[in-house]
Design a protein around this motif. Structure first.
Motif, mmCIF file in Angstrom:
data_model
loop_
_atom_site.group_PDB
_atom_site.id
_atom_site.type_symbol
_atom_site.label_atom_id
_atom_site.label_comp_id
_atom_site.label_asym_id
_atom_site.label_seq_id
_atom_site.Cartn_x
_atom_site.Cartn_y
_atom_site.Cartn_z
ATOM 1 N N HIS A 156 28.341 24.024 45.087
ATOM 2 C CA HIS A 156 28.156 22.585 45.304
ATOM 3 C C HIS A 156 26.613 22.734 46.008
ATOM 4 C CE1 HIS A 156 32.285 21.749 44.442
ATOM 5 N NE2 HIS A 156 32.776 22.523 45.106
ATOM 6 N N GLU A 185 24.398 21.234 48.475
ATOM 7 C CA GLU A 185 24.366 20.661 49.728
ATOM 8 C C GLU A 185 23.012 20.813 50.539
ATOM 9 O OE1 GLU A 185 27.472 21.976 51.966
ATOM 10 O OE2 GLU A 185 28.943 21.953 50.437
ATOM 11 N N LYS A 229 22.983 25.773 47.076
ATOM 12 C CA LYS A 229 24.186 26.059 46.449
ATOM 13 C C LYS A 229 25.376 26.797 47.281
ATOM 14 C CE LYS A 229 22.264 25.418 41.959
ATOM 15 N NZ LYS A 229 22.748 24.209 41.743
#
Length: 401
Positions: free
Chosen positions: A111, A113, A91
Protein backbone atom coordinates in the motif's frame (compact mmCIF):
# COMPACT_ATOMS: atom_id res chain seq x y z
CA UNK A 1 2.80 4.49 59.42
CA UNK A 2 -0.40 4.88 57.31
CA UNK A 3 -0.08 8.63 57.72
CA UNK A 4 3.55 8.41 56.61
CA UNK A 5 2.41 6.48 53.54
CA UNK A 6 -0.16 9.13 52.62
CA UNK A 7 2.42 11.86 52.95
CA UNK A 8 4.90 9.91 50.86
CA UNK A 9 2.36 9.31 48.09
CA UNK A 10 1.55 13.04 48.01
CA UNK A 11 5.24 13.94 47.89
CA UNK A 12 5.86 11.51 45.03
CA UNK A 13 2.79 12.75 43.17
CA UNK A 14 3.78 16.41 43.32
CA UNK A 15 7.39 15.53 42.57
CA UNK A 16 6.22 13.68 39.47
CA UNK A 17 4.15 16.64 38.32
CA UNK A 18 6.94 19.13 38.84
CA UNK A 19 9.62 16.96 37.25
CA UNK A 20 7.34 16.05 34.37
CA UNK A 21 6.67 19.76 33.80
CA UNK A 22 10.40 20.34 33.75
CA UNK A 23 10.87 17.63 31.14
CA UNK A 24 8.12 19.09 28.98
CA UNK A 25 10.52 21.91 28.07
CA UNK A 26 13.77 19.88 28.16
CA UNK A 27 14.97 19.72 24.55
CA UNK A 28 18.17 18.95 22.68
CA UNK A 29 20.00 20.61 19.84
CA UNK A 30 18.68 19.53 16.47
CA UNK A 31 17.28 20.66 13.16
CA UNK A 32 14.54 20.14 10.62
CA UNK A 33 14.22 20.66 6.87
CA UNK A 34 10.93 21.91 5.44
CA UNK A 35 9.29 21.30 2.08
CA UNK A 36 11.32 24.15 0.54
CA UNK A 37 14.55 22.46 1.63
CA UNK A 38 15.18 25.20 4.20
CA UNK A 39 17.08 23.99 7.26
CA UNK A 40 16.14 25.38 10.67
CA UNK A 41 18.41 24.96 13.68
CA UNK A 42 16.34 24.43 16.82
CA UNK A 43 15.86 22.57 20.08
CA UNK A 44 13.79 19.40 19.64
CA UNK A 45 11.98 17.66 22.45
CA UNK A 46 13.55 14.22 22.47
CA UNK A 47 10.83 11.69 23.21
CA UNK A 48 12.89 8.77 21.88
CA UNK A 49 9.81 7.44 20.15
CA UNK A 50 9.20 3.71 20.26
CA UNK A 51 6.67 4.09 17.43
CA UNK A 52 7.66 6.25 14.49
CA UNK A 53 6.27 9.76 15.02
CA UNK A 54 4.20 11.85 12.66
CA UNK A 55 5.02 15.15 14.39
CA UNK A 56 7.38 16.63 16.97
CA UNK A 57 7.76 19.67 19.23
CA UNK A 58 10.59 22.17 18.97
CA UNK A 59 11.79 25.58 20.15
CA UNK A 60 13.90 28.04 18.19
CA UNK A 61 15.76 29.01 21.40
CA UNK A 62 15.69 28.31 25.15
CA UNK A 63 13.38 31.22 25.76
CA UNK A 64 11.01 30.85 22.80
CA UNK A 65 7.62 29.14 22.90
CA UNK A 66 7.12 25.48 22.06
CA UNK A 67 5.95 24.87 18.49
CA UNK A 68 4.80 21.78 16.66
CA UNK A 69 5.83 20.51 13.22
CA UNK A 70 4.18 17.67 11.32
CA UNK A 71 5.02 15.24 8.57
CA UNK A 72 3.06 17.38 6.10
CA UNK A 73 5.54 20.26 6.38
CA UNK A 74 8.85 18.57 7.28
CA UNK A 75 11.04 16.42 5.04
CA UNK A 76 13.65 15.56 7.65
CA UNK A 77 14.45 16.19 11.31
CA UNK A 78 16.92 14.98 13.88
CA UNK A 79 18.92 15.58 17.03
CA UNK A 80 22.63 15.86 16.39
CA UNK A 81 24.69 12.78 17.25
CA UNK A 82 21.59 10.89 18.28
CA UNK A 83 18.92 10.19 15.67
CA UNK A 84 17.50 11.18 12.30
CA UNK A 85 14.09 10.73 10.63
CA UNK A 86 13.30 11.28 6.95
CA UNK A 87 9.90 11.59 5.27
CA UNK A 88 9.46 8.95 2.60
CA UNK A 89 6.63 7.82 0.35
CA UNK A 90 6.92 4.04 0.40
CA UNK A 91 5.09 0.91 -0.60
CA UNK A 92 4.47 -1.00 2.61
CA UNK A 93 3.20 -4.49 3.28
CA UNK A 94 1.30 -4.63 6.56
CA UNK A 95 0.71 -8.38 6.66
CA UNK A 96 0.49 -9.38 10.28
CA UNK A 97 1.94 -12.31 12.23
CA UNK A 98 -1.24 -13.29 14.07
CA UNK A 99 -1.15 -17.07 13.55
CA UNK A 100 -4.94 -17.29 13.61
CA UNK A 101 -5.34 -14.74 10.81
CA UNK A 102 -2.51 -15.26 8.34
CA UNK A 103 -2.83 -14.48 4.66
CA UNK A 104 -2.97 -17.35 2.18
CA UNK A 105 -0.96 -15.36 -0.36
CA UNK A 106 2.84 -15.60 -0.34
CA UNK A 107 3.25 -12.25 -2.05
CA UNK A 108 3.36 -8.98 -0.09
CA UNK A 109 0.30 -6.73 -0.26
CA UNK A 110 1.75 -3.28 -0.80
CA UNK A 111 0.00 0.00 0.00
CA UNK A 112 1.20 3.53 -0.74
CA UNK A 113 2.00 5.30 2.53
CA UNK A 114 4.01 8.29 3.75
CA UNK A 115 6.02 8.03 6.97
CA UNK A 116 8.95 9.37 8.92
CA UNK A 117 11.43 6.49 8.68
CA UNK A 118 14.10 6.16 11.35
CA UNK A 119 17.60 6.07 9.89
CA UNK A 120 19.60 3.20 11.37
CA UNK A 121 22.59 3.19 9.01
CA UNK A 122 23.41 5.89 6.49
CA UNK A 123 26.03 5.24 3.83
CA UNK A 124 26.44 3.71 0.40
CA UNK A 125 23.90 1.21 1.66
CA UNK A 126 21.37 2.67 4.09
CA UNK A 127 18.95 0.92 6.45
CA UNK A 128 15.69 2.38 7.80
CA UNK A 129 13.05 1.23 10.25
CA UNK A 130 9.32 1.75 10.74
CA UNK A 131 7.60 0.62 13.93
CA UNK A 132 3.94 0.89 14.85
CA UNK A 133 2.71 -1.11 17.85
CA UNK A 134 3.46 -4.73 16.89
CA UNK A 135 4.37 -3.93 13.29
CA UNK A 136 8.07 -3.61 12.41
CA UNK A 137 9.27 -3.09 8.86
CA UNK A 138 12.74 -2.44 7.51
CA UNK A 139 13.58 -0.47 4.37
CA UNK A 140 16.81 0.06 2.48
CA UNK A 141 18.48 1.76 -0.44
CA UNK A 142 21.89 1.65 -2.12
CA UNK A 143 23.69 4.50 -3.88
CA UNK A 144 20.73 6.84 -3.29
CA UNK A 145 18.32 4.53 -5.10
CA UNK A 146 14.61 4.40 -4.25
CA UNK A 147 13.90 3.35 -0.68
CA UNK A 148 12.34 -0.12 -0.75
CA UNK A 149 10.89 -2.42 1.88
CA UNK A 150 12.82 -5.53 2.80
CA UNK A 151 10.17 -8.19 2.29
CA UNK A 152 9.40 -10.65 5.06
CA UNK A 153 5.98 -12.25 5.43
CA UNK A 154 4.30 -15.14 7.24
CA UNK A 155 1.53 -16.88 5.30
CA UNK A 156 -0.57 -20.04 5.48
CA UNK A 157 -1.78 -21.40 2.14
CA UNK A 158 -3.89 -24.22 3.61
CA UNK A 159 -4.45 -23.21 7.27
CA UNK A 160 -2.43 -26.25 8.40
CA UNK A 161 1.14 -25.03 8.09
CA UNK A 162 2.93 -21.70 8.38
CA UNK A 163 5.40 -20.67 5.69
CA UNK A 164 7.81 -17.74 5.43
CA UNK A 165 8.49 -15.42 2.54
CA UNK A 166 12.12 -14.45 3.18
CA UNK A 167 12.59 -12.48 -0.02
CA UNK A 168 14.62 -9.89 1.93
CA UNK A 169 17.56 -12.32 1.85
CA UNK A 170 17.54 -12.31 -1.94
CA UNK A 171 17.26 -8.51 -1.96
CA UNK A 172 20.33 -8.23 0.24
CA UNK A 173 22.25 -10.80 -1.78
CA UNK A 174 21.53 -8.88 -4.97
CA UNK A 175 22.27 -5.37 -3.72
CA UNK A 176 24.82 -5.87 -0.93
CA UNK A 177 27.08 -8.45 -2.53
CA UNK A 178 30.69 -7.95 -1.49
CA UNK A 179 33.76 -10.19 -1.15
CA UNK A 180 33.77 -9.98 2.66
CA UNK A 181 30.17 -11.24 3.00
CA UNK A 182 29.66 -14.95 2.34
CA UNK A 183 26.64 -16.58 0.73
CA UNK A 184 25.97 -18.38 4.00
CA UNK A 185 25.59 -15.06 5.80
CA UNK A 186 22.91 -13.91 3.38
CA UNK A 187 21.13 -17.25 3.68
CA UNK A 188 21.14 -17.29 7.49
CA UNK A 189 20.25 -13.69 8.29
CA UNK A 190 16.99 -13.11 10.15
CA UNK A 191 14.56 -10.19 10.01
CA UNK A 192 15.94 -8.62 13.20
CA UNK A 193 17.36 -5.15 13.68
CA UNK A 194 20.75 -6.23 15.02
CA UNK A 195 21.35 -8.79 12.28
CA UNK A 196 20.38 -6.37 9.52
CA UNK A 197 22.52 -3.64 11.09
CA UNK A 198 25.51 -5.94 11.11
CA UNK A 199 25.31 -6.79 7.43
CA UNK A 200 24.76 -3.18 6.33
CA UNK A 201 27.74 -2.06 8.38
CA UNK A 202 29.81 -4.89 6.98
CA UNK A 203 28.87 -3.92 3.42
CA UNK A 204 29.78 -0.25 3.89
CA UNK A 205 33.11 -1.23 5.43
CA UNK A 206 33.73 -3.66 2.57
CA UNK A 207 33.17 -0.78 0.11
CA UNK A 208 35.63 1.32 2.12
CA UNK A 209 33.15 4.21 2.38
CA UNK A 210 32.20 6.37 5.32
CA UNK A 211 28.89 5.66 7.00
CA UNK A 212 26.92 6.63 10.11
CA UNK A 213 25.61 4.01 12.53
CA UNK A 214 22.89 5.86 14.46
CA UNK A 215 22.27 2.84 16.65
CA UNK A 216 25.83 3.07 17.93
CA UNK A 217 25.21 6.63 19.10
CA UNK A 218 22.48 5.52 21.46
CA UNK A 219 22.85 4.11 24.96
CA UNK A 220 24.04 0.51 24.72
CA UNK A 221 24.64 -0.34 28.41
CA UNK A 222 21.06 -1.40 29.05
CA UNK A 223 21.87 -3.51 32.12
CA UNK A 224 22.82 -2.06 35.49
CA UNK A 225 24.11 -4.02 38.46
CA UNK A 226 23.71 -1.99 41.65
CA UNK A 227 24.96 -2.70 45.17
CA UNK A 228 22.32 -1.36 47.57
CA UNK A 229 22.92 -1.36 51.32
CA UNK A 230 20.67 0.70 53.55
CA UNK A 231 18.58 1.06 56.68
CA UNK A 232 15.05 -0.15 57.37
CA UNK A 233 12.64 1.54 59.74
CA UNK A 234 10.08 -1.17 60.46
CA UNK A 235 6.95 -1.44 62.58
CA UNK A 236 5.12 -4.62 63.56
CA UNK A 237 1.86 -5.26 65.42
CA UNK A 238 -0.43 -8.27 65.79
CA UNK A 239 -4.01 -8.84 66.93
CA UNK A 240 -6.00 -11.89 68.02
CA UNK A 241 -9.73 -11.95 67.25
CA UNK A 242 -10.57 -13.81 70.47
CA UNK A 243 -8.18 -12.34 73.04
CA UNK A 244 -7.14 -8.72 73.42
CA UNK A 245 -4.58 -9.86 75.99
CA UNK A 246 -2.51 -11.39 73.21
CA UNK A 247 -2.49 -8.25 71.03
CA UNK A 248 1.00 -6.84 70.76
CA UNK A 249 2.56 -3.74 69.24
CA UNK A 250 6.29 -4.29 68.92
CA UNK A 251 6.91 -0.71 67.86
CA UNK A 252 9.49 0.70 65.47
CA UNK A 253 12.93 -0.82 64.99
CA UNK A 254 15.94 0.31 62.96
CA UNK A 255 17.74 -2.47 61.09
CA UNK A 256 20.19 -2.78 58.21
CA UNK A 257 19.38 -4.21 54.80
CA UNK A 258 21.65 -5.55 52.06
CA UNK A 259 20.52 -5.77 48.43
CA UNK A 260 21.89 -6.45 44.96
CA UNK A 261 19.77 -4.99 42.16
CA UNK A 262 19.72 -6.06 38.52
CA UNK A 263 18.08 -3.47 36.26
CA UNK A 264 17.18 -3.62 32.58
CA UNK A 265 16.67 -0.28 30.83
CA UNK A 266 14.25 -0.27 27.90
CA UNK A 267 15.95 1.02 24.72
CA UNK A 268 13.30 3.63 23.87
CA UNK A 269 11.83 6.85 25.23
CA UNK A 270 15.35 8.09 26.04
CA UNK A 271 16.04 5.14 28.35
CA UNK A 272 13.61 6.57 30.90
CA UNK A 273 11.87 3.27 31.71
CA UNK A 274 13.38 0.20 33.32
CA UNK A 275 12.44 -2.95 35.18
CA UNK A 276 14.36 -4.17 38.20
CA UNK A 277 14.69 -7.07 40.60
CA UNK A 278 16.56 -6.80 43.87
CA UNK A 279 17.20 -9.76 46.20
CA UNK A 280 17.36 -8.25 49.71
CA UNK A 281 18.14 -9.74 53.10
CA UNK A 282 16.16 -8.13 55.91
CA UNK A 283 15.38 -8.93 59.52
CA UNK A 284 13.33 -7.67 62.45
CA UNK A 285 13.87 -8.91 66.03
CA UNK A 286 12.16 -7.52 69.10
CA UNK A 287 11.15 -8.55 72.62
CA UNK A 288 7.92 -7.04 73.94
CA UNK A 289 7.81 -7.37 77.70
CA UNK A 290 4.57 -7.98 79.58
CA UNK A 291 2.81 -4.71 80.37
CA UNK A 292 -0.79 -3.61 80.96
CA UNK A 293 -3.23 -6.19 79.67
CA UNK A 294 -0.39 -8.23 78.09
CA UNK A 295 0.17 -11.10 80.54
CA UNK A 296 3.46 -12.45 79.14
CA UNK A 297 6.57 -11.52 77.17
CA UNK A 298 6.46 -11.96 73.39
CA UNK A 299 9.44 -12.12 71.07
CA UNK A 300 9.38 -11.81 67.29
CA UNK A 301 12.32 -13.08 65.25
CA UNK A 302 11.65 -12.39 61.57
CA UNK A 303 14.22 -13.03 58.84
CA UNK A 304 13.54 -13.16 55.12
CA UNK A 305 14.78 -12.63 51.61
CA UNK A 306 12.68 -10.08 49.77
CA UNK A 307 12.55 -9.99 46.00
CA UNK A 308 11.21 -6.58 44.94
CA UNK A 309 10.03 -6.61 41.32
CA UNK A 310 9.21 -3.24 39.88
CA UNK A 311 9.25 -0.64 37.18
CA UNK A 312 11.27 2.57 37.37
CA UNK A 313 11.02 5.92 35.62
CA UNK A 314 13.95 8.33 35.27
CA UNK A 315 13.85 12.13 35.02
CA UNK A 316 17.11 13.19 33.36
CA UNK A 317 18.30 16.61 34.52
CA UNK A 318 21.55 16.11 32.60
CA UNK A 319 23.87 13.22 31.72
CA UNK A 320 25.02 12.78 35.32
CA UNK A 321 22.08 13.96 37.46
CA UNK A 322 18.84 11.97 37.54
CA UNK A 323 15.69 11.79 39.65
CA UNK A 324 13.81 8.50 39.78
CA UNK A 325 10.54 7.01 40.97
CA UNK A 326 9.56 3.37 41.07
CA UNK A 327 6.74 1.05 42.07
CA UNK A 328 6.25 -2.66 42.25
CA UNK A 329 5.69 -5.67 44.44
CA UNK A 330 8.07 -7.31 46.92
CA UNK A 331 7.85 -11.09 47.23
CA UNK A 332 8.84 -12.33 50.69
CA UNK A 333 10.47 -15.67 51.57
CA UNK A 334 10.83 -16.22 55.33
CA UNK A 335 13.18 -18.66 57.03
CA UNK A 336 13.70 -19.61 60.69
CA UNK A 337 11.15 -16.95 61.66
CA UNK A 338 8.88 -17.30 64.67
CA UNK A 339 6.83 -15.45 67.25
CA UNK A 340 7.29 -16.94 70.74
CA UNK A 341 5.27 -16.33 73.90
CA UNK A 342 6.80 -16.64 77.34
CA UNK A 343 4.49 -19.55 78.20
CA UNK A 344 5.69 -21.57 75.24
CA UNK A 345 3.24 -20.71 72.48
CA UNK A 346 4.97 -20.40 69.15
CA UNK A 347 3.77 -19.23 65.75
CA UNK A 348 5.64 -19.71 62.51
CA UNK A 349 5.95 -16.55 60.44
CA UNK A 350 4.93 -16.64 56.78
CA UNK A 351 3.90 -13.90 54.38
CA UNK A 352 3.28 -13.28 50.70
CA UNK A 353 4.73 -9.80 50.26
CA UNK A 354 3.69 -6.19 49.85
CA UNK A 355 3.42 -3.29 47.45
CA UNK A 356 6.30 -0.84 47.20
CA UNK A 357 6.76 2.74 46.07
CA UNK A 358 9.94 4.78 46.08
CA UNK A 359 11.71 7.91 44.91
CA UNK A 360 15.36 8.88 44.74
CA UNK A 361 18.24 10.69 43.13
CA UNK A 362 21.23 9.37 41.17
CA UNK A 363 24.49 11.15 40.42
CA UNK A 364 26.92 9.28 38.17
CA UNK A 365 27.26 5.81 39.77
CA UNK A 366 25.91 6.79 43.20
CA UNK A 367 22.26 6.89 44.24
CA UNK A 368 20.01 7.35 47.23
CA UNK A 369 16.40 6.18 47.43
CA UNK A 370 13.54 6.36 49.92
CA UNK A 371 11.19 3.39 49.65
CA UNK A 372 7.95 2.44 51.39
CA UNK A 373 6.61 -1.12 51.61
CA UNK A 374 2.93 -1.40 52.47
CA UNK A 375 1.59 -3.56 55.29
CA UNK A 376 2.04 -7.32 55.07
CA UNK A 377 0.51 -10.03 57.23
CA UNK A 378 3.19 -12.23 58.82
CA UNK A 379 0.67 -14.73 60.18
CA UNK A 380 -1.04 -15.86 56.99
CA UNK A 381 -1.25 -19.44 58.27
CA UNK A 382 -3.44 -18.56 61.26
CA UNK A 383 -7.07 -17.60 60.72
CA UNK A 384 -7.61 -16.00 64.13
CA UNK A 385 -4.59 -13.75 63.85
CA UNK A 386 -4.02 -10.58 61.90
CA UNK A 387 -0.74 -8.69 61.78
CA UNK A 388 0.75 -5.65 60.10
CA UNK A 389 4.42 -5.26 59.18
CA UNK A 390 5.47 -2.05 57.41
CA UNK A 391 8.86 -0.77 56.35
CA UNK A 392 10.32 2.55 55.29
CA UNK A 393 13.80 2.17 53.78
CA UNK A 394 16.65 4.56 53.07
CA UNK A 395 18.84 2.91 50.43
CA UNK A 396 22.29 3.87 49.18
CA UNK A 397 23.36 2.55 45.79
CA UNK A 398 26.46 2.10 43.69
CA UNK A 399 26.37 0.98 40.04
CA UNK A 400 29.01 -1.65 39.37
CA UNK A 401 28.17 -1.41 35.65
Amino acid sequence: MPLTMNKLVLILFFAFLSLNSYEQIASEKGYFINNNYEKTECLIKNEDWKNNPSDFNFMISDTSEVQSASIQSVKEFGIYNLFKYIRVAVKMDRSGEDLSNLSEDRNPEFHDEVHFLKVLVEGQASLFQYEEKNLIRFFYCTNNSEITQLVYKLYSPDERKILYNNHFRQQLLTDLKCHSISMDEFGAINYYENELLRIFIKYNECQNVSYINYKEKRKSDLFNLNIRPGMNISNFSMENELSDAEDTDFGTRFTVRAGLELEYIFPFNRNKWSIMIEPVFQYYKCLNEAEGINIQDVEVDYKSFEFPLGIRYYFYLNDNSIFLINAGYALDFCFNSTIRYELGWEYEISSIGSLLVGAGYKFNRFSIEMRYLSGRNLLTGYSLWDSDYRTFSMILGYSVF
